[in-house]
Scaffold this active site. Structure first.
Site, PDB file in Angstrom:
ATOM      1  N   ASP A 227       0.832  -1.201   0.000  1.00  0.00           N
ATOM      2  CA  ASP A 227       0.000   0.000   0.000  1.00  0.00           C
ATOM      3  C   ASP A 227       0.872   1.259   0.000  1.00  0.00           C
ATOM      4  O   ASP A 227       1.853   1.336   0.739  1.00  0.00           O
ATOM      5  CB  ASP A 227      -0.862  -0.039   1.270  1.00  0.00           C
ATOM      6  CG  ASP A 227      -1.960   1.001   1.295  1.00  0.00           C
ATOM      7  OD1 ASP A 227      -2.829   0.950   0.413  1.00  0.00           O
ATOM      8  OD2 ASP A 227      -1.948   1.864   2.198  1.00  0.00           O
ATOM      9  N   GLU A 301       1.668  -0.655  -5.027  1.00  0.00           N
ATOM     10  CA  GLU A 301       0.622   0.312  -5.316  1.00  0.00           C
ATOM     11  C   GLU A 301       1.302   1.678  -5.254  1.00  0.00           C
ATOM     12  O   GLU A 301       1.548   2.220  -4.195  1.00  0.00           O
ATOM     13  CB  GLU A 301      -0.513   0.256  -4.288  1.00  0.00           C
ATOM     14  CG  GLU A 301      -1.677   1.131  -4.703  1.00  0.00           C
ATOM     15  CD  GLU A 301      -2.153   2.137  -3.660  1.00  0.00           C
ATOM     16  OE1 GLU A 301      -3.224   2.706  -3.850  1.00  0.00           O
ATOM     17  OE2 GLU A 301      -1.460   2.375  -2.652  1.00  0.00           O
TER      18      GLU A 301
END
Ligand code: NOJ
Length: 614
Positions: A227, A301
């Protein structure tokens, strides 16, 4: 940007035993809150995922990626983690996670989990310790050094340390109150105030995350989706930057009165994005993963542009994959898609990494709805009842054609749960029910991401469309007998027509389209094939046309029999224009098209087809 001819050599990786599984894997994103509810509380859970594994097997994906299921106050759908080594009771127990891993592996599916290293939850013991500690003591300073605490500016330190804005809206700093009750330092949160940013200059933070990686690798997970991979390290001195970064766009909102800039563009560096220091972290993690022999993967990401910057995350010795958001952001537009594909393949080639292709995820308006907007390249952060409503039938047609582009491309593909059903966004969700912190922090100016996180429809006729499962095995077991709590977000009525039980084994359904595409892709090894734009490629006229050549070549031998694999050439033809286009007659046979795509030797607008060239 031109879209000149581009080709890649036949993949060296094909048919080589050392070819890691993820090079061409199709990975299905499960958003656990909304996939399937086994315990009847209206919230999805790990047991629900377990029960639906047969559905995923039938679909034919290679792996699942689970969005966070860790202990969390759920202020940001679980991306606010309070304990990285345990499962939130909402979703089950650690034993459930282990059982799911085992069952998935038994079904031939790999499992990737989400890692959230940029920030913890404010309920994480590290943060509660930092707040409780006296910052004047050494112990207090040590506890606070794991996060980004800074004194405020101006009289009494009443102004935040700099002008950074939270991605979710509002300031990126929140002031603390010292244990003795006086206003204290501020802490940084690039997202919600319940998500304090960690300090990646602190060696204890680095050690902790390496330990977390090992914790899950020891349990057999096959990789990590990382993330905010571009955000961990901040520029020295935390210089001002008056542009609020877009959550899911590559353009920001100017909060300083300066001209609009693109915060993902390295010509205008953002002091908290894509700093050089992040790469050292991933080089370290790469070494940790390399200790394991089951080829675990790391996927970034990273909202970073241009693509040249993104592909630095997948240089040898760093991450293995990065989500290709340039492809996702291209929308339903042949020129933009053509450019995105061309540049992605070029940049991937430079670093020797495979590409990824993705159309939607839990942060985006579902592409079946985006592609039905009057401007199908638009990228709003959520849609509400008062916004333009997508043309559902048009979006559905385009989404199906887009799948044929995505799954025809060599590399790895990421599907978001519901893509395979052609599921649209919930575009008329009651504002009172919205849970995305973006909605609150922008005072409703941005609707946020709830509309793409609405629970899956499994049974057209059941309450909550069968989101709460029955007790028998398998997705077709029938829904719970009327006792279930309503799903945590209500589904729109239209979801009934998209329910899995209306599509599985139903000829012409989107599920069957995906299943066939995945089958052909696997059979012909398209994922490791060689790409070339075809002579028919004409993006200015709305036509995308490329070939993928598989088999043959130096390594084109079947691993089991040793026999030579014949070369196969597949032509992928997509019509994003307004008029029908002629399809090649002499040298290719249609192996695959969808719903009324081919008529009288022509490919209809908003359609695609695959042809096997003779
Ligand atoms: C990206 C995740 O995909 C998104 O859902 C989350 O809100 C932010 N990172 C913050 O963790």
């Amino acid at each position: 940007m031109t879209t000149g001819p581009l080709s890649t050599p036949p993949s060296e990786a094909r048919n080589r035993p050392e070819n890691p599984w993820w090079v061409d894997a199709v990975i299905y994103q499960v958003y656990p809150r909304s996939f399937a509810d086994a315990d009847g509380d209206g919230m999805g859970d790990l047991a629900g995922v377990m029960q639906q594994l047969p559905y995923l097997e039938q679909l034919g994906v290679d792996a699942i990626w689970l969005s966070p299921f860790y202990v969390s106050p759920q202020r940001d759908g679980g991306y606010d983690v309070a304990d990285y080594r345990d499962v939130d009771p909402l979703f089950g127990t650690l034993e459930d996670a282990e059982a799911l891993l085992e069952a998935a592996h038994g079904a031939g599916l790999r499992v990737i989990v989400d890692l959230v290293p940029n920030h913890t939850s404010s309920a994480h013991p590290w943060f509660t310790e930092a707040l409780a500690a006296d910052p004047a003591t050494e112990a207090g300073r040590a506890a606070r050094d794991r996060y980004m605490f800074r004194p405020g500016q101006g009289p009494g330190g009443a102004q935040p340390p700099n002008n950074w804005q939270s991605t979710f809206g509002g300031p990126a700093w929140t002031r603390t109150v010292d244990p003795h009750g006086t206003p204290g330092d501020w802490y940084l949160h690039l997202f919600d105030s319940s998500q304090p940013d960690l300090n990646w200059d602190n060696p204890g933070v680095r050690d902790e995350f390496e330990d977390i990686l090992r914790f899950w690798l020891d349990r057999g997970v096959d990789g990590f989706r990382v993330d905010v991979a571009h955000g961990l390290v901040k520029a020295e001195g935390l210089p001002d930057h008056g542009i609020r970064p877009g959550m899911i766009t590559d353009s920001g909102e100017d909060v300083s009165g300066h001209a609009e800039e693109n915060p993902g563009d390295h010509a205008h560096p953002v002091p908290y994005h894509d700093q050089e220091g992040v790469h050292a972290v991933y080089r370290d993690w790469n070494q940790v993963l390399a200790e394991y022999s089951h080829e675990p993967v790391m996927v970034a990401e990273a909202w970073v542009s241009p693509l040249e910057r993104l592909f630095r995350y997948v240089r040898p010795g760093e991450m293995h994959q990065a989500f290709n958001f340039t492809f996702l952001l291209a929308g339903w537009d042949a020129v933009r898609l053509s450019d995105a594909i061309t540049v992605s393949l070029e940049e991937a080639g430079k670093v020797g990494a495979p590409n990824t292709w993705v159309l939607s995820n839990h942060d985006t308006v579902r592409h079946a709805s985006r592609f039905g907007l009057s401007d199908p390249t638009r990228y709003p952060n959520g849609l509400g009842a008062e916004d333009e409503q997508p043309d559902e039938a048009l979006g559905w047609r385009r989404a199906r054609a887009a799948a044929m582009i995505e799954l025809g491309l060599p590399g790895s593909a990421y599907l978001y749960q519901g893509d395979e059903l052609g599921l649209p966004e919930h575009t008329t969700l009651d504002d009172a029910l919205r849970q995305d912190p973006t909605f609150v922090r922008t005072a409703g100016a941005e609707k946020g991401r709830d509309g793409c996180r609405v629970p899956m429809p499994w049974h057209a006729e059941a309450p909550g469309f069968g989101f709460t499962l029955g007790t028998d095995e398998g997705y077709d077991a029938g829904p719970a007998a009327g006792t279930a709590t309503a799903p945590w977000l209500p589904q729109p009525e239209s979801f009934g027509a998209y329910a899995a039980d209306r599509q599985v084994d139903v000829e012409g359904s989107t599920f069957e389209l995906y299943r066939e595409l995945l089958g052909v892709r696997g059979e012909l090894d398209l994922g490791t094939g060689a790409f070339a734009w075809s002579g028919l490629h004409s993006p200015e006229l709305g036509v995308l046309a490329f070939t993928v050549t598989t088999g043959g070549g130096q390594h084109g031998h079947d691993l089991d029999s040793g026999e030579r694999v014949p070369e196969q050439v597949v032509l992928v033809l997509a019509n994003l224009g307004e008029t029908a286009v002629d399809v090649p007659e002499d040298d290719a046979a249609a192996i695959f098209s969808h719903h009324e795509a081919l008529q009288d030797g022509q490919l209809m607008p908003d359609s695609a087809a695959w042809f096997l060239k003779r």
